[in-house]
Design a protein around this motif. Sequence first.
Motif, PDB file in Angstrom:
ATOM      1  N   GLU A 111       0.829  -1.199   0.000  1.00  0.00           N
ATOM      2  CA  GLU A 111       0.000   0.000   0.000  1.00  0.00           C
ATOM      3  C   GLU A 111       0.869   1.257   0.000  1.00  0.00           C
ATOM      4  OE1 GLU A 111       0.971  -0.423   4.373  1.00  0.00           O
ATOM      5  OE2 GLU A 111       0.843  -1.674   2.574  1.00  0.00           O
ATOM      6  N   GLU A 112       0.290   2.349  -0.426  1.00  0.00           N
ATOM      7  CA  GLU A 112       0.941   3.654  -0.311  1.00  0.00           C
ATOM      8  C   GLU A 112       0.993   4.056   1.160  1.00  0.00           C
ATOM      9  OE1 GLU A 112       0.009   8.329  -1.561  1.00  0.00           O
ATOM     10  OE2 GLU A 112      -1.305   6.702  -2.207  1.00  0.00           O
ATOM     11  N   VAL A 113       2.087   4.661   1.574  1.00  0.00           N
ATOM     12  CA  VAL A 113       2.182   5.170   2.933  1.00  0.00           C
ATOM     13  C   VAL A 113       1.431   6.500   3.008  1.00  0.00           C
ATOM     14  CG1 VAL A 113       3.719   5.950   4.769  1.00  0.00           C
ATOM     15  CG2 VAL A 113       4.377   4.018   3.324  1.00  0.00           C
ATOM     16  N   SER A 114       0.434   6.557   3.841  1.00  0.00           N
ATOM     17  CA  SER A 114      -0.378   7.761   3.968  1.00  0.00           C
ATOM     18  C   SER A 114      -1.078   7.742   5.319  1.00  0.00           C
ATOM     19  CB  SER A 114      -1.438   7.826   2.857  1.00  0.00           C
ATOM     20  OG  SER A 114      -2.406   6.791   3.009  1.00  0.00           O
ATOM     21  N   ALA A 115      -1.638   8.878   5.695  1.00  0.00           N
ATOM     22  CA  ALA A 115      -2.375   8.944   6.954  1.00  0.00           C
ATOM     23  C   ALA A 115      -3.570   8.000   6.926  1.00  0.00           C
ATOM     24  CB  ALA A 115      -2.827  10.374   7.218  1.00  0.00           C
ATOM     25  N   ARG A 116      -4.287   7.976   5.809  1.00  0.00           N
ATOM     26  CA  ARG A 116      -5.443   7.085   5.708  1.00  0.00           C
ATOM     27  C   ARG A 116      -5.029   5.632   5.871  1.00  0.00           C
ATOM     28  NH1 ARG A 116      -8.014   3.728   2.281  1.00  0.00           N
ATOM     29  NH2 ARG A 116     -10.297   3.730   2.332  1.00  0.00           N
ATOM     30  N   ASN A 117      -3.934   5.233   5.248  1.00  0.00           N
ATOM     31  CA  ASN A 117      -3.503   3.845   5.295  1.00  0.00           C
ATOM     32  C   ASN A 117      -2.776   3.488   6.594  1.00  0.00           C
ATOM     33  OD1 ASN A 117      -4.608   3.267   2.821  1.00  0.00           O
ATOM     34  ND2 ASN A 117      -2.698   3.581   1.694  1.00  0.00           N
ATOM     35  N   SER A 118      -2.603   4.474   7.475  1.00  0.00           N
ATOM     36  CA  SER A 118      -2.043   4.147   8.793  1.00  0.00           C
ATOM     37  C   SER A 118      -3.071   3.430   9.660  1.00  0.00           C
ATOM     38  CB  SER A 118      -1.559   5.422   9.501  1.00  0.00           C
ATOM     39  OG  SER A 118      -2.649   6.253   9.857  1.00  0.00           O
ATOM     40  N   PHE A 119      -4.346   3.493   9.269  1.00  0.00           N
ATOM     41  CA  PHE A 119      -5.397   2.724   9.924  1.00  0.00           C
ATOM     42  C   PHE A 119      -5.506   1.376   9.210  1.00  0.00           C
ATOM     43  CE2 PHE A 119      -6.695   7.180  10.630  1.00  0.00           C
ATOM     44  CZ  PHE A 119      -6.784   7.187  12.010  1.00  0.00           C
ATOM     45  N   GLY A 169      -5.565 -17.507  16.453  1.00  0.00           N
ATOM     46  CA  GLY A 169      -5.197 -17.804  17.826  1.00  0.00           C
ATOM     47  C   GLY A 169      -5.391 -16.677  18.812  1.00  0.00           C
ATOM     48  N   TYR A 170      -5.905 -15.537  18.366  1.00  0.00           N
ATOM     49  CA  TYR A 170      -6.129 -14.425  19.283  1.00  0.00           C
ATOM     50  C   TYR A 170      -7.413 -14.651  20.075  1.00  0.00           C
ATOM     51  CZ  TYR A 170      -2.316 -12.044  16.959  1.00  0.00           C
ATOM     52  OH  TYR A 170      -1.071 -11.728  16.479  1.00  0.00           O
ATOM     53  N   ARG A 171      -7.380 -14.257  21.336  1.00  0.00           N
ATOM     54  CA  ARG A 171      -8.535 -14.432  22.213  1.00  0.00           C
ATOM     55  C   ARG A 171      -9.135 -13.106  22.654  1.00  0.00           C
ATOM     56  NH1 ARG A 171      -7.908 -19.209  25.033  1.00  0.00           N
ATOM     57  NH2 ARG A 171      -9.957 -18.820  25.935  1.00  0.00           N
ATOM     58  N   ILE A 172      -8.307 -12.048  22.678  1.00  0.00           N
ATOM     59  CA  ILE A 172      -8.767 -10.725  23.119  1.00  0.00           C
ATOM     60  C   ILE A 172      -8.282  -9.687  22.127  1.00  0.00           C
ATOM     61  CG2 ILE A 172      -8.491  -8.920  24.884  1.00  0.00           C
ATOM     62  CD1 ILE A 172      -8.328 -11.109  26.967  1.00  0.00           C
ATOM     63  N   ASP A 173      -9.176  -8.778  21.753  1.00  0.00           N
ATOM     64  CA  ASP A 173      -8.790  -7.588  20.985  1.00  0.00           C
ATOM     65  C   ASP A 173      -8.895  -6.380  21.898  1.00  0.00           C
ATOM     66  OD1 ASP A 173      -8.247  -6.104  18.393  1.00  0.00           O
ATOM     67  OD2 ASP A 173     -10.077  -5.119  19.091  1.00  0.00           O
ATOM     68  N   SER A 174      -7.921  -5.454  21.772  1.00  0.00           N
ATOM     69  CA  SER A 174      -7.964  -4.212  22.550  1.00  0.00           C
ATOM     70  C   SER A 174      -7.702  -3.027  21.634  1.00  0.00           C
ATOM     71  CB  SER A 174      -6.941  -4.257  23.690  1.00  0.00           C
ATOM     72  OG  SER A 174      -7.129  -3.164  24.570  1.00  0.00           O
ATOM     73  N   SER A 175      -8.302  -3.076  20.437  1.00  0.00           N
ATOM     74  CA  SER A 175      -8.076  -2.027  19.444  1.00  0.00           C
ATOM     75  C   SER A 175      -9.025  -0.855  19.584  1.00  0.00           C
ATOM     76  CB  SER A 175      -8.225  -2.605  18.030  1.00  0.00           C
ATOM     77  OG  SER A 175      -7.306  -3.632  17.792  1.00  0.00           O
ATOM     78  N   MET A 176     -10.091  -1.025  20.342  1.00  0.00           N
ATOM     79  CA  MET A 176     -11.076   0.050  20.469  1.00  0.00           C
ATOM     80  C   MET A 176     -10.720   0.933  21.654  1.00  0.00           C
ATOM     81  SD  MET A 176     -14.636  -1.915  19.570  1.00  0.00           S
ATOM     82  CE  MET A 176     -14.695  -3.117  18.238  1.00  0.00           C
ATOM     83  N   ARG A 177     -10.857   2.227  21.471  1.00  0.00           N
ATOM     84  CA  ARG A 177     -10.649   3.194  22.544  1.00  0.00           C
ATOM     85  C   ARG A 177     -12.016   3.757  22.914  1.00  0.00           C
ATOM     86  NH1 ARG A 177      -6.283   8.239  22.695  1.00  0.00           N
ATOM     87  NH2 ARG A 177      -6.404   8.591  24.965  1.00  0.00           N
ATOM     88  N   ALA A 178     -12.514   3.346  24.060  1.00  0.00           N
ATOM     89  CA  ALA A 178     -13.881   3.691  24.441  1.00  0.00           C
ATOM     90  C   ALA A 178     -14.133   5.190  24.362  1.00  0.00           C
ATOM     91  CB  ALA A 178     -14.156   3.198  25.866  1.00  0.00           C
ATOM     92  N   HIS A 179     -15.267   5.550  23.728  1.00  0.00           N
ATOM     93  CA  HIS A 179     -15.764   6.921  23.663  1.00  0.00           C
ATOM     94  C   HIS A 179     -14.845   7.873  22.879  1.00  0.00           C
ATOM     95  CE1 HIS A 179     -18.821   5.593  26.376  1.00  0.00           C
ATOM     96  NE2 HIS A 179     -17.973   5.387  27.369  1.00  0.00           N
ATOM     97  N   TYR A 180     -14.042   7.343  21.955  1.00  0.00           N
ATOM     98  CA  TYR A 180     -13.213   8.168  21.083  1.00  0.00           C
ATOM     99  C   TYR A 180     -13.598   7.927  19.630  1.00  0.00           C
ATOM    100  CZ  TYR A 180      -9.742  10.134  24.306  1.00  0.00           C
ATOM    101  OH  TYR A 180      -9.106  10.852  25.284  1.00  0.00           O
ATOM    102  N   SER A 181     -13.395   8.938  18.805  1.00  0.00           N
ATOM    103  CA  SER A 181     -13.629   8.801  17.373  1.00  0.00           C
ATOM    104  C   SER A 181     -12.423   9.321  16.598  1.00  0.00           C
ATOM    105  CB  SER A 181     -14.878   9.581  16.937  1.00  0.00           C
ATOM    106  OG  SER A 181     -15.024   9.530  15.526  1.00  0.00           O
ATOM    107  N   TYR A 182     -12.040   8.561  15.586  1.00  0.00           N
ATOM    108  CA  TYR A 182     -10.972   8.965  14.665  1.00  0.00           C
ATOM    109  C   TYR A 182     -11.527   9.155  13.254  1.00  0.00           C
ATOM    110  CZ  TYR A 182      -8.166   7.586  18.620  1.00  0.00           C
ATOM    111  OH  TYR A 182      -7.647   7.493  19.886  1.00  0.00           O
ATOM    112  N   ALA A 183     -12.851   9.313  13.177  1.00  0.00           N
ATOM    113  CA  ALA A 183     -13.496   9.444  11.873  1.00  0.00           C
ATOM    114  C   ALA A 183     -13.011  10.674  11.123  1.00  0.00           C
ATOM    115  CB  ALA A 183     -15.015   9.492  12.043  1.00  0.00           C
ATOM    116  N   GLY A 184     -12.678  11.734  11.844  1.00  0.00           N
ATOM    117  CA  GLY A 184     -12.197  12.943  11.184  1.00  0.00           C
ATOM    118  C   GLY A 184     -10.878  12.758  10.482  1.00  0.00           C
ATOM    119  N   GLU A 185     -10.136  11.689  10.843  1.00  0.00           N
ATOM    120  CA  GLU A 185      -8.871  11.383  10.185  1.00  0.00           C
ATOM    121  C   GLU A 185      -9.008  10.227   9.205  1.00  0.00           C
ATOM    122  OE1 GLU A 185      -5.585  11.146  13.149  1.00  0.00           O
ATOM    123  OE2 GLU A 185      -7.180  11.559  14.591  1.00  0.00           O
ATOM    124  N   GLY A 186     -10.241   9.780   8.962  1.00  0.00           N
ATOM    125  CA  GLY A 186     -10.456   8.642   8.091  1.00  0.00           C
ATOM    126  C   GLY A 186     -10.417   7.318   8.812  1.00  0.00           C
ATOM    127  N   GLY A 187     -10.422   7.354  10.142  1.00  0.00           N
ATOM    128  CA  GLY A 187     -10.353   6.133  10.932  1.00  0.00           C
ATOM    129  C   GLY A 187     -11.685   5.756  11.537  1.00  0.00           C
TER     130      GLY A 187
END
Length: 328
Positions: A111-119, A169-187
């Motif tokens: 992929e191209e390196v960009s802010a959008r693709n950092s997500f 093999g993953y049992r737990i995900d911790s990728s969500m940050r409660a009550h935060y939004s990154y939509a303004g950055e494309g996330g």
Amino acid sequence: MTGYRPDRAATADRVSPSPGFGQRFTLFVDTEEEFDWTAPFRRDARAVTAADAIPAAAGRLVEQGAAPVFLVDHPIATDPRAIAALAAALEHDRVGVGTQLHPWVSPPFEEEVSARNSFLGNLPLGLQAAKLDALTQAITTAFARGPRIFRAGRYGLGPGTIELLAPRGYRIDSSMRAHYSYAGEGGPDYSDVGNHPFRVAGLVELAFTTVFTGALRRAGPSLHRTADRVPRGHGLLSRTGLLNRVSLTPEDMPLADALEAVRVAIGDGLPILNLAFHSPSLVPGHTPYVRDAADLRAFWRWWDAVLALLAQRGVASASEGEVVAALG
């Protein structure tokens, strides 16, 4: 696709820890390379000198009752110096290792390196899977154990990302940050995600804890979104003591606010308080949060006070194995 927002029905499928687990806390460390936080993303920014501080930091945290889980990315998992530092930290029984995926430094590089693709979630699903496979294998090879806890760098889940985890093999995900939004950055947008663990796609989501404090905290999520539309609205709410949004990290979260957030979370009966920081903050000059020796002293004062409060309130740590067993 951008602006991923978890399904509300899915986030409502709450999971309670196994009987006897009690109220506990976890500490997940985003263990990563050093880079300029104010500059564009770069594939060649892979220095890991701050990893030298990990063994001493792990020892100090364990002595204070914590059980840090180091969520490592590709530069850490493939550098002999960083691997040796983590291996020394893992000699403590209550220290664990997991995965954090920064797509811009994780092969394959298609992929191209960009802010959008950092997500991560904005990449094609096949490329996400290939990067996840490469990093999971690198961690397994480096530390002779398969990772079971995952975090997408920049909290960057997307549609379909989380479904890739359980089959690997993953049992737990911790990728969500409660009550935060990154939509303004494309996330992604986690505005409606709370702090309680919930089941999704064959595993458990344990979000990075964010607590609303203040006189109007019960209306926290909706009021905070309203303040987004008012110039300096968040500052006004904070200064008047009406509402503060506090993540459980020493990075940009004042100690007094954090202590109050811990008290609120304990009082509300949150079963697991999920704390975090970035490993380069262990050495001055690598993150905006620890720029010099004074900042580093403040960083450790934060941990001294927060861990002391948790101990005083009878909230013990949960190690990697304990939290997987309790939620799995």
